[in-house]
Design an enzyme around this catalytic site. Structure first.
Site, mmCIF file in Angstrom:
data_model
loop_
_atom_site.group_PDB
_atom_site.id
_atom_site.type_symbol
_atom_site.label_atom_id
_atom_site.label_comp_id
_atom_site.label_asym_id
_atom_site.label_seq_id
_atom_site.Cartn_x
_atom_site.Cartn_y
_atom_site.Cartn_z
ATOM 1 N N LYS A 79 -0.184 2.857 10.071
ATOM 2 C CA LYS A 79 -1.530 2.861 9.488
ATOM 3 C C LYS A 79 -2.550 2.513 10.582
ATOM 4 C CE LYS A 79 -4.094 0.903 5.535
ATOM 5 N NZ LYS A 79 -4.074 -0.022 4.385
ATOM 6 N N SER A 159 -5.548 1.989 -0.228
ATOM 7 C CA SER A 159 -6.075 2.559 0.984
ATOM 8 C C SER A 159 -5.037 3.180 1.908
ATOM 9 C CB SER A 159 -6.829 1.471 1.758
ATOM 10 O OG SER A 159 -5.918 0.473 2.203
ATOM 11 N N SER A 183 -3.131 -1.900 -1.926
ATOM 12 C CA SER A 183 -3.090 -0.724 -1.047
ATOM 13 C C SER A 183 -1.736 -0.311 -0.510
ATOM 14 C CB SER A 183 -4.025 -0.931 0.139
ATOM 15 O OG SER A 183 -5.346 -0.698 -0.272
HETATM 16 N N1 GLN Z 1 -8.524 -0.751 -3.694
HETATM 17 C C1 GLN Z 1 -8.773 -2.133 -3.362
HETATM 18 C C2 GLN Z 1 -10.081 -2.245 -2.633
HETATM 19 O O1 GLN Z 1 -10.698 -1.268 -2.464
HETATM 20 C C3 GLN Z 1 -7.629 -2.675 -2.533
HETATM 21 C C4 GLN Z 1 -7.643 -2.225 -1.146
HETATM 22 C C5 GLN Z 1 -6.541 -2.795 -0.312
HETATM 23 O O2 GLN Z 1 -5.558 -3.327 -0.834
HETATM 24 N N2 GLN Z 1 -6.719 -2.725 0.999
HETATM 25 O O3 GLN Z 1 -10.490 -3.282 -2.237
#
Ligand code: GLN
Length: 484
Positions: A79, A159, A183
């Site tokens: 990532k 994400s 995410s």
């Molecule tokens: N979807 C959540 C956010 O936008 C979690 C994102 C994540 O876990 N990095 O904050």
């Protein structure tokens, strides 16, 4: 012979040991797959074929001399939140334009020390803020799955959408990911892959681009429970460079995978049955309960009364920490610098051009909830809800060893369907966020498909450092789902 890209990590380890194929052949097979599919999927923002082949060659040499590490020759995607020495790392934000770190994150350093091979950097939502990979500066990632009888493109979750899509499409054998609010688990659920968010501090945060430091946790996405166990075993470590790192030896997770659930009590949180949850997801969740029972677990209804407050609390705590973490991007130290007539306008222009809409929204919310006069009403209250969430989990884990719930309220959705309404997007993480607030581990494992033929994930949650038990429980569900 099975395609090399179809093998699991466990199978590839055996094949490499038996010298059925070389690490170089394995890397080449994946690089060829990336070459064919990446323009359609956009999972990789930077393939690194030369590095992959050099690392694979070194792996082959170590295999020859009997010095193979536990992940020797296994090709992985990384990532873009993980700093990779000498390889562009941008968190998929324009503000880190061209940033090439002079250091390596602890997690990736651990993987390379175990012999793994880097195929490239994977797409994600900008600064990991999102649930659909639509906020990336490099554009969205396409889920390799389609609804039955439809060619409409779907999101891969977020994400870590590049990680989930690349693993599902066989463009790598496993990938690193991060989970601040879901995410790892949400993208895994909507792509039919396995993802685990370990206990907070189990993997070092050092060298990972910070989003919300009290919630951020790295973990793997792969195609089988055993593969995620193998990956986590290599990623996790105690790291003096991260003061919140867990100072305890890393258990042999892979050895725990086949332990089963006999004698364990699995709790079913009543509050996870929320309005708006797709009936097909609820049905599979109930089927999961039945399978765990059949495998010898006791089932018990438990309560997590603060579940509905976890999401609003998260959307105060996470932006608050993000607004502070992202203050460092000022055009002076990293990446992008836009011209200005003085230093203040240079900061302003850089931040205006460098950050996308969602990141700006988070910075504004975070700055607001931390400002004098609002701090107690928002940030202070959210911290209290966080404490209540932790207490509720503690009580639940007095009654049950593990909890079973759905990972997401819906299957993979279409591009643009939630971008106009941030609340709709934020709700994607309603089941994953509580364990980020508590810092406890949770794993999402594919468990059947819904009406449209799209994958559905169920989630096992456990108390701090119960990863070994989560792997064992997830394996029972994986077998029940027909993957022996
Ligand atoms: N979807 C959540 C956010 O936008 C979690 C994102 C994540 O876990 N990095 O904050």
């Amino acid at each position: 012979m099975t395609e090399l890209t179809d093998l699991s990590i466990a199978e590839a380890r055996e094949g490499l040991k038996r010298k059925d194929f070389s690490a170089t052949e394995l890397a080449r097979a994946h690089l060829a797959a990336i070459e064919v599919a990446n323009s359609a999927l956009n999972a990789y923002v930077l393939p690194t074929p030369e590095r992959a082949l050099a690392m694979a060659k070194a792996s082959d040499a170590r295999i020859m001399t009997g010095e193979a590490g536990p992940l020797e020759g296994i090709p992985l995607g990384i990532k873009d939140l993980f700093a990779t020495k000498g390889v562009r790392t941008t968190a998929c934000s324009h503000i880190l334009h061209g940033f090439t770190p002079p250091y390596e994150s602890t997690v990736t350093a651990n993987l390379w020390a175990a012999g793994a091979v880097m195929l490239g950097k994977l797409n994600n939502d900008e600064f990991a803020m999102g649930s659909s990979n639509e906020t990336s500066f490099y554009g969205p990632v396409v889920n390799p799955w389609r609804r039955k009888g439809s060619s409409a493109q779907l999101v891969p979750g977020g994400s870590s959408g590049g990680s989930s899509a690349a693993v599902a499409a066989r463009l790598c054998m496993g990938a690193t990911a991060t989970d601040t609010g879901g995410s790892i688990r949400q993208p895994a659920a909507v792509t039919g892959t396995v993802g685990i968010k370990p206990t907070y501090g189990r993997c070092s945060r050092w060298g990972i681009v910070a989003f919300a430091s009290s919630l951020d946790q790295a973990g793997p996405i792969a195609r089988t429970v055993r593969d995620t166990a193998l990956l986590l075993g290599a990623m996790a470590s105690h790291d003096p460079k991260d003061t919140t790192s867990v100072d305890a030896p890393v258990p042999d997770y892979a050895a725990a995978v086949d332990k089963g659930v006999k004698g364990l009590t699995v709790g079913i949180p009543a509050e996870y049955r929320v309005a708006g949850m797709a009936p097909e997801i609820e049905a599979l969740w109930q089927q999961g309960v039945a399978w765990l029972k059949a495998a010898g677990a006791k089932i018990k209804e438990v309560n997590l009364p603060h579940t509905k407050y976890a999401l609003p609390a998260y959307y105060i705590v996470a932006p608050a920490e993000a607004s502070s973490n992202l203050a460092r991007y000022d055009g002076v130290r990293y990446g992008l610098r836009e011209k200005g007539h003085d230093v203040t306008s240079m900061y302003e222009n850089t931040r205006r051009e460098g950050f996308g809409q969602e990141v700006k929204r988070r910075i504004l919310i975070g700055t607001y909830v931390l400002s004098a006069g609002y701090y107690d009403a928002y940030y202070g209250q959210a911290l209290k809800v966080r404490t209540l969430t932790i207490d509720a989990f503690r009580r639940a884990y007095r009654e049950a060893d593990l909890l079973l719930g759905a990972t997401t309220p819906s299957v993979a959705f279409e591009f643009g369907s939630k971008t106009a309404d941030p609340m709709a997007m934020y709700l994607s993480d309603v089941f994953t966020i509580p364990s980020n607030l508590s810092g406890e581990p949770a794993i999402s494992v594919p468990f059947g498909t819904g009406e449209a033929g799209l994958p559905i994930g169920v989630q096992l949650l456990g108390p701090g450092r119960s990863e070994a038990q989560l792997f064992a429980g997830a394996r029972v569900l994986e077998i029940a789902d027909g993957r022996p």
